[in-house]
Design an enzyme around this catalytic site. Structure first.
Site, PDB file in Angstrom:
ATOM      1  CE  LYS A  22      -2.490   2.676   3.516  1.00 27.10           C
ATOM      2  NZ  LYS A  22      -1.361   3.289   4.248  1.00 27.10           N
ATOM      3  CG  ASN A  23       2.243   2.832   3.519  1.00 24.79           C
ATOM      4  OD1 ASN A  23       1.102   3.208   3.253  1.00 24.79           O
ATOM      5  ND2 ASN A  23       2.630   2.584   4.755  1.00 24.79           N
ATOM      6  CB  CYS A 116      -4.671   6.652  10.511  1.00 24.63           C
ATOM      7  SG  CYS A 116      -5.230   5.242   9.544  1.00 24.63           S
ATOM      8  NE  ARG A 121       0.233  10.503   9.972  1.00 28.55           N
ATOM      9  CZ  ARG A 121      -0.242   9.516   9.206  1.00 28.55           C
ATOM     10  NH1 ARG A 121      -1.511   9.163   9.290  1.00 28.55           N
ATOM     11  NH2 ARG A 121       0.550   8.901   8.353  1.00 28.55           N
ATOM     12  CG  ASP A 304       2.825   1.479   9.335  1.00 31.58           C
ATOM     13  OD1 ASP A 304       2.488   2.447  10.036  1.00 31.58           O
ATOM     14  OD2 ASP A 304       3.292   1.607   8.191  1.00 31.58           O
ATOM     15  NE  ARG A 396      -7.126   5.030   4.152  1.00 33.48           N
ATOM     16  CZ  ARG A 396      -6.196   5.450   5.008  1.00 33.48           C
ATOM     17  NH1 ARG A 396      -6.524   5.713   6.246  1.00 33.48           N
ATOM     18  NH2 ARG A 396      -4.964   5.626   4.625  1.00 33.48           N
TER      19      ARG A 396
HETATM   20  N1  EPU Z   1       7.029  14.325  10.733  1.00 35.53           N
HETATM   21  C1  EPU Z   1       7.247  15.641  11.017  1.00 35.53           C
HETATM   22  N2  EPU Z   1       7.243  16.546   9.989  1.00 35.53           N
HETATM   23  C2  EPU Z   1       6.999  16.167   8.705  1.00 35.53           C
HETATM   24  C3  EPU Z   1       6.779  14.809   8.418  1.00 35.53           C
HETATM   25  C4  EPU Z   1       6.784  13.904   9.461  1.00 35.53           C
HETATM   26  O1  EPU Z   1       7.440  16.012  12.167  1.00 35.53           O
HETATM   27  O2  EPU Z   1       7.005  17.040   7.825  1.00 35.53           O
HETATM   28  C5  EPU Z   1       7.009  13.329  11.830  1.00 35.53           C
HETATM   29  C6  EPU Z   1       5.619  12.710  11.989  1.00 35.53           C
HETATM   30  O3  EPU Z   1       4.797  13.508  12.796  1.00 35.53           O
HETATM   31  C7  EPU Z   1       5.922  11.380  12.607  1.00 35.53           C
HETATM   32  C8  EPU Z   1       7.267  11.020  11.992  1.00 35.53           C
HETATM   33  O4  EPU Z   1       7.817  12.238  11.481  1.00 35.53           O
HETATM   34  O5  EPU Z   1       6.096  11.502  13.993  1.00 35.53           O
HETATM   35  C9  EPU Z   1       7.184   9.985  10.899  1.00 35.53           C
HETATM   36  O6  EPU Z   1       6.432  10.459   9.818  1.00 35.53           O
HETATM   37  P1  EPU Z   1       6.705  10.027   8.317  1.00 35.53           P
HETATM   38  O7  EPU Z   1       6.663  11.275   7.506  1.00 35.53           O
HETATM   39  O8  EPU Z   1       7.891   9.151   8.229  1.00 35.53           O
HETATM   40  O9  EPU Z   1       5.413   9.153   8.025  1.00 35.53           O
HETATM   41  P2  EPU Z   1       4.367   9.366   6.882  1.00 35.53           P
HETATM   42  O10 EPU Z   1       5.053   9.553   5.598  1.00 35.53           O
HETATM   43  O11 EPU Z   1       3.323  10.324   7.320  1.00 35.53           O
HETATM   44  C10 EPU Z   1       4.342   6.833   6.268  1.00 35.53           C
HETATM   45  C11 EPU Z   1       3.300   5.780   6.117  1.00 35.53           C
HETATM   46  C12 EPU Z   1       2.772   5.414   7.476  1.00 35.53           C
HETATM   47  C13 EPU Z   1       3.915   4.935   8.348  1.00 35.53           C
HETATM   48  C14 EPU Z   1       5.018   6.000   8.408  1.00 35.53           C
HETATM   49  C15 EPU Z   1       6.238   5.563   9.169  1.00 35.53           C
HETATM   50  C16 EPU Z   1       2.324   6.262   3.975  1.00 35.53           C
HETATM   51  C17 EPU Z   1       1.156   6.773   3.213  1.00 35.53           C
HETATM   52  N3  EPU Z   1       2.216   6.289   5.296  1.00 35.53           N
HETATM   53  O12 EPU Z   1       3.691   7.938   6.875  1.00 35.53           O
HETATM   54  O13 EPU Z   1       1.855   4.357   7.263  1.00 35.53           O
HETATM   55  O14 EPU Z   1       3.442   4.705   9.636  1.00 35.53           O
HETATM   56  O15 EPU Z   1       5.417   6.345   7.066  1.00 35.53           O
HETATM   57  O16 EPU Z   1       6.798   4.443   8.580  1.00 35.53           O
HETATM   58  O17 EPU Z   1       3.298   5.805   3.410  1.00 35.53           O
HETATM   59  C18 EPU Z   1       0.001   2.994   7.733  1.00 35.53           C
HETATM   60  O18 EPU Z   1       0.286   2.362   6.710  1.00 35.53           O
HETATM   61  O19 EPU Z   1      -0.866   2.602   8.575  1.00 35.53           O
HETATM   62  C19 EPU Z   1       0.688   4.251   7.996  1.00 35.53           C
HETATM   63  C20 EPU Z   1       0.256   5.151   8.871  1.00 35.53           C
END
Ligand code: EPU
Length: 419
Positions: A22-23, A116, A121, A304, A396
């Site tokens: 998915k990701n 979610c 975030r 995750d 999802r």
């Molecule tokens: N963060 C910041 N600033 C930013 C971006 C992130 O402070 O600009 C912080 C976030 O608040 C969080 C941490 O950095 O505490 C990690 O965030 P990251 O950006 O790595 O995660 P994401 O890109 O929002 C993706 C996956 C998530 C998965 C995370 C961590 C997708 C669509 N989502 O989220 O997947 O948990 O990486 O591996 O790829 C899921 O599949 O259930 C899911 C939530």
């Protein structure tokens, strides 16, 4: 309202074939619009997020179709349309259209993404990256406006190796002038998958999967075919599920290397797992010892998988503490598990258990995607029938979940019930 019902206590046996990630998928679809001709993504998972991204492609005057498991995107007639309401608000990954549209048109208007709730975030690192490449950013009435006269390569240091920020900056930087270096980049396998797709479209990206990604911008990207990597989180969920409720389950079509931290932790608990080139075999339902888990960035234990693992810990003997170092508020499933008979104490970004607990079927709510997975596992081992509401979260991210679990011998079905 639609609910999933599961009658627990039926030991699982057989093979489950894991779908594509998915990701990765949710980044690859927006990436495809950077091409000037057709992109085919092989092995598209049957999840609702794909439908929403498809709708956004259509809103941008592109087309998409599904032929078997091929997802075919034609971006040749793309128009830069603002994406401010509807599908954009349904998932987090819609923000990848920021990077892709900025790269392609040097301009993008995108509504705030959904997804979610797992604690705050922010997207500050994404926006800082776009600014470093030359974009100006305005936030107004729930939408983000990005515009650049020129996108020019830059050195960007991420304060945290954010998956989303790394992907978004890559999507813009492939069309920037000159060299972009992303330092402290995320190293998740999905980043490598994206780099591979973009490179086969004609991009020049080196270092995907390391903490320094170097991107030399190009003037044009072309269509291609790309096979999406297997979903390590779906795989990890079924591994946890097999450990909890399986006699013997083969989890097939995976890259075990992506799951090393999980496999080692489960072995520490006493779970019997045999690892092969593209599958693992789990013999579950055995005495398990409680352990502590801490989530971290790849190759650490994925956040995750934290919620599915909490359910597994309810069946282990002794004290275990689970700390989520990525998201501060990813424990809503614990309150639902407590309704089923667990006694989990949540304190800040940690949950504490002293199992084993007998679980009983009752009504619970999937508060987010992986909370849903955690409750499905709990329902499979609980006495009686569990009714899980908010199933749209589960849909999802988990394709054909009833079919997969039914094939393993579970009793699972959907029903419409009164709210
Ligand atoms: N963060 C910041 N600033 C930013 C971006 C992130 O402070 O600009 C912080 C976030 O608040 C969080 C941490 O950095 O505490 C990690 O965030 P990251 O950006 O790595 O995660 P994401 O890109 O929002 C993706 C996956 C998530 C998965 C995370 C961590 C997708 C669509 N989502 O989220 O997947 O948990 O990486 O591996 O790829 C899921 O599949 O259930 C899911 C939530």
């Amino acid at each position: 309202m639609e609910v999933i019902k599961i009658e627990g206590g039926h030991p699982l046996r057989g093979t489950v074939r894991i779908d594509s990630a998915k990701n990765s998928t949710v980044a690859l679809i927006p990436a495809a619009i950077l091409a000037d001709s057709t992109v085919v993504l092989e092995g598209i998972p049957n999840i609702v997020d794909v439908k929403h991204l498809g709708t956004m492609i259509e809103q941008l005057n592109g087309t998409y179709s599904l032929e078997g498991e091929d997802f075919i995107i034609d971006p040749s007639q793309l128009k830069n349309t603002p994406l401010v309401e509807g599908a954009v608000t349904k998932l987090r990954a819609s923000y990848y259209f920021m990077g892709a549209l900025l790269g392609k048109f040097k301009e993008a208007v995108i509504g705030m993404p959904g997804g979610c709730y797992l604690g705050p975030r922010p997207i500050d690192l994404h926006l800082k990256g776009f600014e470093a490449l030359g974009a100006t950013i305005k936030q107004e009435a729930g939408a983000i406006y990005l515009k650049a006269e020129r996108l020019v390569g830059a050195s960007i240091y991420l304060d945290f190796p954010s998956v989303g920020a790394t992907i978004n900056i890559m999507l813009a930087a492939v069309r920037a002038e000159g060299l972009t270096i992303i330092e402290n980049a995320a190293k998740e396998p999905e980043i490598i998958d994206l780099a591979n797709l973009l490179n086969s479209m004609g991009a020049k990206i080196k270092g995907g999967g390391t903490d320094e990604i170097r991107i030399t911008g190009v003037d044009q990207l072309k269509g291609t075919r790309h096979a999406i990597i297997p979903d390590r989180i779906e795989a990890g969920t079924y591994i946890a599920l097999a450990a909890a409720a399986g006699d013997e389950v083969k989890i097939d079509n995976i890259i075990p290397h992506h799951l090393e931290a999980l496999i080692l932790k489960l072995r520490e608990m006493g779970v019997d797992i045999d690892v092969f080139a593209d599958h693992v075999i789990v013999r579950g339902r055995q005495n398990m010892r409680a352990v502590d888990f801490k989530t971290s960035i790849y190759p650490g234990l994925a956040t995750d998988l934290q919620q599915p693992l909490v359910t597994l810990l309810t069946q282990a003997t002794g004290f275990g503490m689970v700390t989520d170092n990525i998201y501060s508020d990813r424990f809503k499933n614990c309150y639902e598990l407590n309704k089923m008979g667990a006694d989990i104490k949540v304190n800040g970004n940690a949950a504490m258990l002293n199992g084993p607990y007998s679980l009983m079927g009752t009504r619970v709510k999937a508060t987010d995607l992986r909370a849903g997975a955690s409750l499905v596992i709990a329902a499979l081992i609980a006495d009686g029938v569990t009714e899980i509401s908010n199933v749209y979260h589960i849909d999802r991210g988990y394709s054909n979940i009833e079919e997969k679990l039914t094939n393993l011998g579970a009793k699972i079905w959907r029903e419409e019930v009164e709210e």
